[in-house]
Scaffold this active site. Sequence first.
Site, short mmCIF file in Angstrom:
data_model
loop_
_atom_site.label_atom_id
_atom_site.label_comp_id
_atom_site.label_asym_id
_atom_site.label_seq_id
_atom_site.Cartn_x
_atom_site.Cartn_y
_atom_site.Cartn_z
N LYS A 46 -40.39 50.83 177.50
CA LYS A 46 -41.09 51.83 178.31
C LYS A 46 -41.64 52.92 177.40
CE LYS A 46 -40.22 54.61 182.49
NZ LYS A 46 -39.23 54.89 183.56
N SER A 72 -40.36 54.56 188.26
CA SER A 72 -41.43 54.88 187.33
C SER A 72 -41.61 53.79 186.26
CB SER A 72 -41.11 56.20 186.62
OG SER A 72 -39.99 56.07 185.75
N SER A 127 -35.56 54.29 189.24
CA SER A 127 -36.74 53.76 188.54
C SER A 127 -36.52 52.54 187.67
CB SER A 127 -37.38 54.88 187.71
OG SER A 127 -37.86 55.89 188.56
#
Length: 469
Positions: free
Chosen positions: A82, A155, A179
Amino acid sequence: MAPEALHYMELVELTRRMHAKEISPVEATRAELDRIAMLDKSLRSYALVTPEAALEQARQAEAEISRNEIKGPLHGAPIAVKDLCWTAGVATAAGMTIHRDFRPDEDATVVRKLRAAGAIILGKLQLTEGAFADHHPKIPPPVNPWNAAHWPGASSSGSGVATAAGLCYASLGSDTGGSIRFPSAANGVTGLKPTWGRVSRYGVFELAATLDHIGPMARSAADTAAMLGVIAGRDEKDPTASLEPVPDYLARIDGGIRGLRIGVDVEWNRRGTDATMVRAVNDATEIARQLGGEIREVKVPDPSAVIADWVLHCGIETAVAHEATYPARKSEYGPALAGLIDAGRAASAMDYQKILLHRHDFSGRLRALFETIDLLLIPAQAFASPTMADMATLGEDPEKLAALLRYTCPFDVSGSPTITLPCGFTPAGTPIACQFVAPHFREEILFRAGKAYQNATDWHHRHPALAEK
């Protein structure tokens, strides 16, 4: 082996074959890079791809494996992280336009550990702005590979999409209110939110420091166990990282469910939860029973206060994390993240103290519940596979927002580990998921339960057709 089989292979199986010299790390990495080039223009899961660096890492892994210098179960596996994890010399934007030119001079601890384990990093995965709820208005969001009209999660949206679409063998996500779990559920992958402090947060952009968790997203419970075994553990650069020893999760993963006390709060699991999700969790409960789990009816401590507190709790901590750039550069922020920070900056010390009291009360009651059970089985979210249109109005409906957070944010507040497992599909053909929750630092039980469940089902072996178009 056909490329279609290769790009959806489980990580642990891929590296087993690599270490037996049946599959080349260089060939697997090239195949992934080719697939990214072919599909990601439409899926938009990557913020940045690093093909030259990935191929160099692959050549190094191949040379080491040829000399039988095997570093462990990640050695040779092409993965991605990420884009809030620092990567030395490579842009790390955290989904924000103001950080698009930031190039850290060192790796985040989790990235350093992945490299040391021989993993090949393909690039950086897209996320919502600052890892909060919405993508920055100037950054197109990733697309759910099962159905473009459906939410890809937040997210860690890029992590979920890339892992589901066969654009990496596993990924790193982060979880502050759900998330890792939302995009794992939305994209049909397996996600592990570890105990808070189990994984170092050094070199990872903060959303809310005491709620943030870093964890793996992959194709199976075994893959997430392999990933956690590498990234977990103490870190001299992060004093909040736990000093608890890290077990060999893979060595213990075949212990099964038999004899485990599995708590189910039937009323909490179904109240305000859609029928598709309720049926899927009921089916998962029956499978756990058939596998030898001891199903116990329990009452989950009332989480309504910590759910109601979560946005302000997150906002207060996020305001601290962004103090250097907000409000000085407020005009460069998207409305969702700016609104969160404004709420946090407006809060009083008394507001925060009430939040902390609610947090400690819920966490203590949850610890007491885990004196009587080994695992808790719950939905991943209250409504299965929402559409993008559904999520566009989420901020206008406090009850719907609370329902979305019901089964996720309480366990960020308590710091409890959870595993998210694909457990069915909606009538629209999009995936849904359930969760097991465990006491602190009992991730090995989550992996055992996850592996046993996945041995008995095939939900995690199903793949999106959109990714093949």
